[in-house]
Scaffold this active site. Structure first.
Site, mmCIF file in Angstrom:
data_model
loop_
_atom_site.group_PDB
_atom_site.id
_atom_site.type_symbol
_atom_site.label_atom_id
_atom_site.label_comp_id
_atom_site.label_asym_id
_atom_site.label_seq_id
_atom_site.Cartn_x
_atom_site.Cartn_y
_atom_site.Cartn_z
ATOM 1 N N CYS A 78 0.828 -1.205 0.000
ATOM 2 C CA CYS A 78 0.000 0.000 0.000
ATOM 3 C C CYS A 78 0.871 1.269 0.000
ATOM 4 O O CYS A 78 1.486 1.569 -1.010
ATOM 5 C CB CYS A 78 -0.980 -0.060 1.164
ATOM 6 S SG CYS A 78 -2.451 0.923 0.876
ATOM 7 N N ILE A 133 -7.333 -0.620 1.890
ATOM 8 C CA ILE A 133 -7.700 0.520 2.738
ATOM 9 C C ILE A 133 -7.182 1.797 2.083
ATOM 10 O O ILE A 133 -5.972 2.025 2.034
ATOM 11 C CB ILE A 133 -7.102 0.370 4.157
ATOM 12 C CG1 ILE A 133 -7.572 -0.940 4.788
ATOM 13 C CG2 ILE A 133 -7.492 1.569 5.029
ATOM 14 C CD1 ILE A 133 -6.860 -1.296 6.073
ATOM 15 N N HIS A 169 -3.277 -5.243 1.866
ATOM 16 C CA HIS A 169 -2.573 -5.482 3.137
ATOM 17 C C HIS A 169 -2.653 -6.954 3.546
ATOM 18 O O HIS A 169 -3.541 -7.319 4.324
ATOM 19 C CB HIS A 169 -3.243 -4.680 4.255
ATOM 20 C CG HIS A 169 -3.048 -3.198 4.173
ATOM 21 N ND1 HIS A 169 -2.038 -2.541 4.835
ATOM 22 C CD2 HIS A 169 -3.742 -2.248 3.516
ATOM 23 C CE1 HIS A 169 -2.107 -1.244 4.604
ATOM 24 N NE2 HIS A 169 -3.143 -1.038 3.800
ATOM 25 N N GLU A 171 -0.889 -8.376 5.643
ATOM 26 C CA GLU A 171 -0.560 -8.461 7.081
ATOM 27 C C GLU A 171 -1.797 -8.247 7.968
ATOM 28 O O GLU A 171 -1.731 -8.486 9.170
ATOM 29 C CB GLU A 171 0.560 -7.463 7.425
ATOM 30 C CG GLU A 171 0.141 -6.001 7.588
ATOM 31 C CD GLU A 171 -0.176 -5.279 6.277
ATOM 32 O OE1 GLU A 171 -0.166 -5.922 5.211
ATOM 33 O OE2 GLU A 171 -0.461 -4.074 6.344
HETATM 34 N N1 GLN Z 1 -3.789 6.346 1.232
HETATM 35 C C1 GLN Z 1 -2.460 6.092 1.687
HETATM 36 C C2 GLN Z 1 -1.423 6.901 0.893
HETATM 37 O O1 GLN Z 1 -1.764 7.470 -0.086
HETATM 38 C C3 GLN Z 1 -2.108 4.626 1.607
HETATM 39 C C4 GLN Z 1 -3.084 3.824 2.441
HETATM 40 C C5 GLN Z 1 -2.511 2.613 3.071
HETATM 41 O O2 GLN Z 1 -1.294 2.401 3.146
HETATM 42 N N2 GLN Z 1 -3.398 1.801 3.602
HETATM 43 O O3 GLN Z 1 -0.297 6.958 1.264
#
Ligand code: GLN
Length: 187
Positions: A78, A133, A169, A171
């Protein structure tokens, strides 16, 4: 084998827990000396802007960049994927800028801000549980990048040599298959 988990902000403890379940030693990386003697590095999810700033403030950025350029296996989840990307469509900042991918931050609109799905992952024989997320996805990959997973035709996992990234994710689930994939990459 010892894997470092970047521990400046975000979901790093969860990665430590997943690796522990797979019998791998870990070290929380908060300063340069923590990077000694690691065979792999995880860049966790969180807020890429915050983590990217801390990498500079704590003088970790150049060292991490050099280690990855020299072949250290790295897994970015992410925000970690955003840190590794050479191009970010909707952000002027660039961070480590090592992987030949173009990512879009917060790419899933409101309705799908966060969601969970099971999908195929190249090289893993059964479906992988994927938790998103406020996730980015990959809009474009360079020719040396292998696409490992897509959801609704958006790229959500990819690999370029020693660099592995996922929009989701692993994890945050009990599914350890992607961590095992990374461990196999190190071996
Ligand atoms: N929205 C976050 C970003 O742009 C990333 C979200 C996440 O790591 N769950 O850095």
């Amino acid at each position: 084998m010892k894997i470092g988990v970047l521990a400046l902000q975000g979901a790093f403890i969860e990665h430590v827990n997943s690796l522990k379940k797979l019998g791998v030693d870990t070290i929380l990386v908060k300063k340069k000396s923590d990077l000694k003697d690691i065979q792999g590095l995880i860049l966790p999810g969180g807020e890429s802007t915050a983590i990217g700033k801390l990498l500079v403030d704590l003088d970790l950025k150049d060292e991490i960049k050099m280690l990855i350029e020299n072949g250290l296996p790295v897994f970015g989840t992410c925000a970690g994927m955003i840190l590794l990307a050479k191009n970010i469509t909707n952000d002027e900042r660039k961070h480590l800028a090592l992987m030949d991918i173009t990512v879009k931050r917060n790419a899933y609109g409101r309705q799908n801000d966060s969601f969970c799905i099971e999908e195929n992952f190249k090289g893993i024989s059964s479906k992988v549980e994927m938790v998103f997320i406020r996730a980015p996805y990959i809009e474009k990959v360079g020719e040396n990048v292998e696409i490992l997973a897509t959801v609704d035709s958006n790229i959500v996992a990819a690999r370029q040599k020693n660099m592995l990234v996922t929009s989701f994710h692993p994890e945050l689930t009990s599914d350890l298959k992607v961590h095992q994939y990374f461990i196999d990459m190190i071996k």
